[in-house]
Design an enzyme around this catalytic site. Sequence first.
Site, PDB file in Angstrom:
ATOM      1  N   HIS A  23       0.830  -1.208   0.000  1.00 40.19           N
ATOM      2  CA  HIS A  23       0.000   0.000   0.000  1.00 40.19           C
ATOM      3  C   HIS A  23       0.866   1.260   0.000  1.00 40.19           C
ATOM      4  O   HIS A  23       1.520   1.567   0.986  1.00 40.19           O
ATOM      5  CB  HIS A  23      -0.942   0.001   1.211  1.00 40.19           C
ATOM      6  CG  HIS A  23      -1.926  -1.122   1.189  1.00 40.19           C
ATOM      7  ND1 HIS A  23      -1.741  -2.286   1.881  1.00 40.19           N
ATOM      8  CD2 HIS A  23      -3.102  -1.254   0.532  1.00 40.19           C
ATOM      9  CE1 HIS A  23      -2.760  -3.093   1.660  1.00 40.19           C
ATOM     10  NE2 HIS A  23      -3.609  -2.486   0.842  1.00 40.19           N
ATOM     11  N   HIS A  30      -4.855  -5.777  -6.182  1.00 42.47           N
ATOM     12  CA  HIS A  30      -4.722  -7.030  -5.440  1.00 42.47           C
ATOM     13  C   HIS A  30      -6.082  -7.498  -4.937  1.00 42.47           C
ATOM     14  O   HIS A  30      -7.066  -6.769  -4.981  1.00 42.47           O
ATOM     15  CB  HIS A  30      -3.699  -6.904  -4.306  1.00 42.47           C
ATOM     16  CG  HIS A  30      -4.003  -5.827  -3.323  1.00 42.47           C
ATOM     17  ND1 HIS A  30      -3.725  -4.491  -3.555  1.00 42.47           N
ATOM     18  CD2 HIS A  30      -4.555  -5.874  -2.095  1.00 42.47           C
ATOM     19  CE1 HIS A  30      -4.092  -3.772  -2.505  1.00 42.47           C
ATOM     20  NE2 HIS A  30      -4.616  -4.588  -1.602  1.00 42.47           N
ATOM     21  N   CYS A  65     -12.483  -6.162   6.990  1.00 43.92           N
ATOM     22  CA  CYS A  65     -11.863  -6.214   5.662  1.00 43.92           C
ATOM     23  C   CYS A  65     -10.579  -7.025   5.792  1.00 43.92           C
ATOM     24  O   CYS A  65     -10.025  -7.154   6.873  1.00 43.92           O
ATOM     25  CB  CYS A  65     -11.489  -4.819   5.173  1.00 43.92           C
ATOM     26  SG  CYS A  65     -12.867  -3.702   5.001  1.00 43.92           S
ATOM     27  N   HIS A  67      -7.359  -9.512   3.415  1.00 42.59           N
ATOM     28  CA  HIS A  67      -6.782 -10.086   2.206  1.00 42.59           C
ATOM     29  C   HIS A  67      -6.646 -11.596   2.396  1.00 42.59           C
ATOM     30  O   HIS A  67      -6.155 -12.025   3.446  1.00 42.59           O
ATOM     31  CB  HIS A  67      -5.386  -9.503   1.940  1.00 42.59           C
ATOM     32  CG  HIS A  67      -5.362  -8.015   1.880  1.00 42.59           C
ATOM     33  ND1 HIS A  67      -5.148  -7.231   2.990  1.00 42.59           N
ATOM     34  CD2 HIS A  67      -5.536  -7.170   0.841  1.00 42.59           C
ATOM     35  CE1 HIS A  67      -5.180  -5.956   2.632  1.00 42.59           C
ATOM     36  NE2 HIS A  67      -5.412  -5.886   1.339  1.00 42.59           N
ATOM     37  N   GLU A  85      -9.513 -10.176  14.061  1.00 41.52           N
ATOM     38  CA  GLU A  85      -9.795  -8.757  14.309  1.00 41.52           C
ATOM     39  C   GLU A  85     -10.843  -8.521  15.390  1.00 41.52           C
ATOM     40  O   GLU A  85     -10.765  -7.549  16.127  1.00 41.52           O
ATOM     41  CB  GLU A  85     -10.271  -8.065  13.023  1.00 41.52           C
ATOM     42  CG  GLU A  85      -9.201  -7.882  11.992  1.00 41.52           C
ATOM     43  CD  GLU A  85      -9.669  -7.039  10.816  1.00 41.52           C
ATOM     44  OE1 GLU A  85     -10.677  -6.310  10.941  1.00 41.52           O
ATOM     45  OE2 GLU A  85      -9.007  -7.102   9.757  1.00 41.52           O
ATOM     46  N   TYR A 102     -12.688  -1.407  -6.381  1.00 40.21           N
ATOM     47  CA  TYR A 102     -12.584   0.027  -6.121  1.00 40.21           C
ATOM     48  C   TYR A 102     -11.117   0.449  -6.073  1.00 40.21           C
ATOM     49  O   TYR A 102     -10.204  -0.364  -5.917  1.00 40.21           O
ATOM     50  CB  TYR A 102     -13.275   0.396  -4.794  1.00 40.21           C
ATOM     51  CG  TYR A 102     -12.453   0.037  -3.589  1.00 40.21           C
ATOM     52  CD1 TYR A 102     -11.679   0.996  -2.947  1.00 40.21           C
ATOM     53  CD2 TYR A 102     -12.404  -1.262  -3.117  1.00 40.21           C
ATOM     54  CE1 TYR A 102     -10.893   0.663  -1.862  1.00 40.21           C
ATOM     55  CE2 TYR A 102     -11.637  -1.606  -2.033  1.00 40.21           C
ATOM     56  CZ  TYR A 102     -10.867  -0.638  -1.407  1.00 40.21           C
ATOM     57  OH  TYR A 102     -10.085  -0.977  -0.340  1.00 40.21           O
ATOM     58  N   GLU A 112      -5.574   2.593  -2.027  1.00 42.96           N
ATOM     59  CA  GLU A 112      -6.146   1.247  -1.959  1.00 42.96           C
ATOM     60  C   GLU A 112      -6.599   0.925  -3.371  1.00 42.96           C
ATOM     61  O   GLU A 112      -7.224   1.761  -4.036  1.00 42.96           O
ATOM     62  CB  GLU A 112      -7.344   1.197  -1.011  1.00 42.96           C
ATOM     63  CG  GLU A 112      -6.991   1.059   0.444  1.00 42.96           C
ATOM     64  CD  GLU A 112      -6.592  -0.352   0.849  1.00 42.96           C
ATOM     65  OE1 GLU A 112      -6.268  -1.192  -0.028  1.00 42.96           O
ATOM     66  OE2 GLU A 112      -6.576  -0.622   2.057  1.00 42.96           O
ATOM     67  N   GLU A 114      -8.222  -2.503  -5.076  1.00 39.54           N
ATOM     68  CA  GLU A 114      -8.571  -3.886  -4.781  1.00 39.54           C
ATOM     69  C   GLU A 114      -9.754  -4.396  -5.592  1.00 39.54           C
ATOM     70  O   GLU A 114     -10.706  -3.662  -5.849  1.00 39.54           O
ATOM     71  CB  GLU A 114      -8.934  -4.024  -3.294  1.00 39.54           C
ATOM     72  CG  GLU A 114      -7.797  -3.683  -2.364  1.00 39.54           C
ATOM     73  CD  GLU A 114      -8.172  -3.771  -0.900  1.00 39.54           C
ATOM     74  OE1 GLU A 114      -7.265  -3.976  -0.080  1.00 39.54           O
ATOM     75  OE2 GLU A 114      -9.370  -3.635  -0.565  1.00 39.54           O
ATOM     76  N   TRP A 159     -14.472   2.681   0.415  1.00 41.06           N
ATOM     77  CA  TRP A 159     -14.949   1.400  -0.116  1.00 41.06           C
ATOM     78  C   TRP A 159     -16.286   1.023   0.516  1.00 41.06           C
ATOM     79  O   TRP A 159     -17.158   0.507  -0.158  1.00 41.06           O
ATOM     80  CB  TRP A 159     -13.927   0.272   0.068  1.00 41.06           C
ATOM     81  CG  TRP A 159     -13.579  -0.032   1.495  1.00 41.06           C
ATOM     82  CD1 TRP A 159     -14.229  -0.895   2.337  1.00 41.06           C
ATOM     83  CD2 TRP A 159     -12.506   0.530   2.242  1.00 41.06           C
ATOM     84  NE1 TRP A 159     -13.621  -0.900   3.567  1.00 41.06           N
ATOM     85  CE2 TRP A 159     -12.549  -0.042   3.536  1.00 41.06           C
ATOM     86  CE3 TRP A 159     -11.493   1.445   1.947  1.00 41.06           C
ATOM     87  CZ2 TRP A 159     -11.643   0.285   4.530  1.00 41.06           C
ATOM     88  CZ3 TRP A 159     -10.578   1.764   2.943  1.00 41.06           C
ATOM     89  CH2 TRP A 159     -10.670   1.186   4.219  1.00 41.06           C
TER      90      TRP A 159
END
Length: 191
Positions: A23, A30, A65, A67, A85, A102, A112, A114, A159
């Site tokens: 980032h 990604h 959120c 990955h 989280e 986005y 960002e 993604e 997002w």
Amino acid sequence: MEDVVLVDDEGNRIGTADKATVHHRETPLHLAFSAYVFNARGEFLITRRAATKKTWPHAWTNSCCGHPLPNEGLPDAVVRRLQDELGLASTAVDLVLPTFRYRAEMPNGVVENEICPVFRVRADDMPRPEPTEVSDTLWLPWDTFVSGVLSGELTISPWCYEQVVALSELSDDPRDWDVASTSELPPAARA
């Protein structure tokens, strides 16, 4: 070290990169995901990103959120990140926006970028936020959240704003959102 999956414009995997380095002003496209958690009462869990987050620190956003790791399925990544989280165990993970994508730029130039499929999740535990990830949580009625977002009264991550607009087009009631087929996911997310 945690790698993210790099993708091309069609969503095909083209490599991996260390998440800690991906980032910046030239963030490569990604694979990611967003999760919207609802409890048995139909309330939506909104979270506030920790001050230590590289992108959008302190911003209110959707529940979670993240990955996927290389060779990790998106539903498994959702379950893993909700536990990491928020200390939440999910009872249902449904794909609702398989092709959401986005790009957003912070005032400091960090980007960002993604392909970020969106999931509806059911979880009934009380969240136990990991402070390096989430600084605050709040359960809200979905219609109250959507109204606040669309009116501009509630400022959220870019997002999440785009996702709320798209989710609102599915139905006013999250229980009525159709579950999408995994065949609609970008190729890198089908593994």
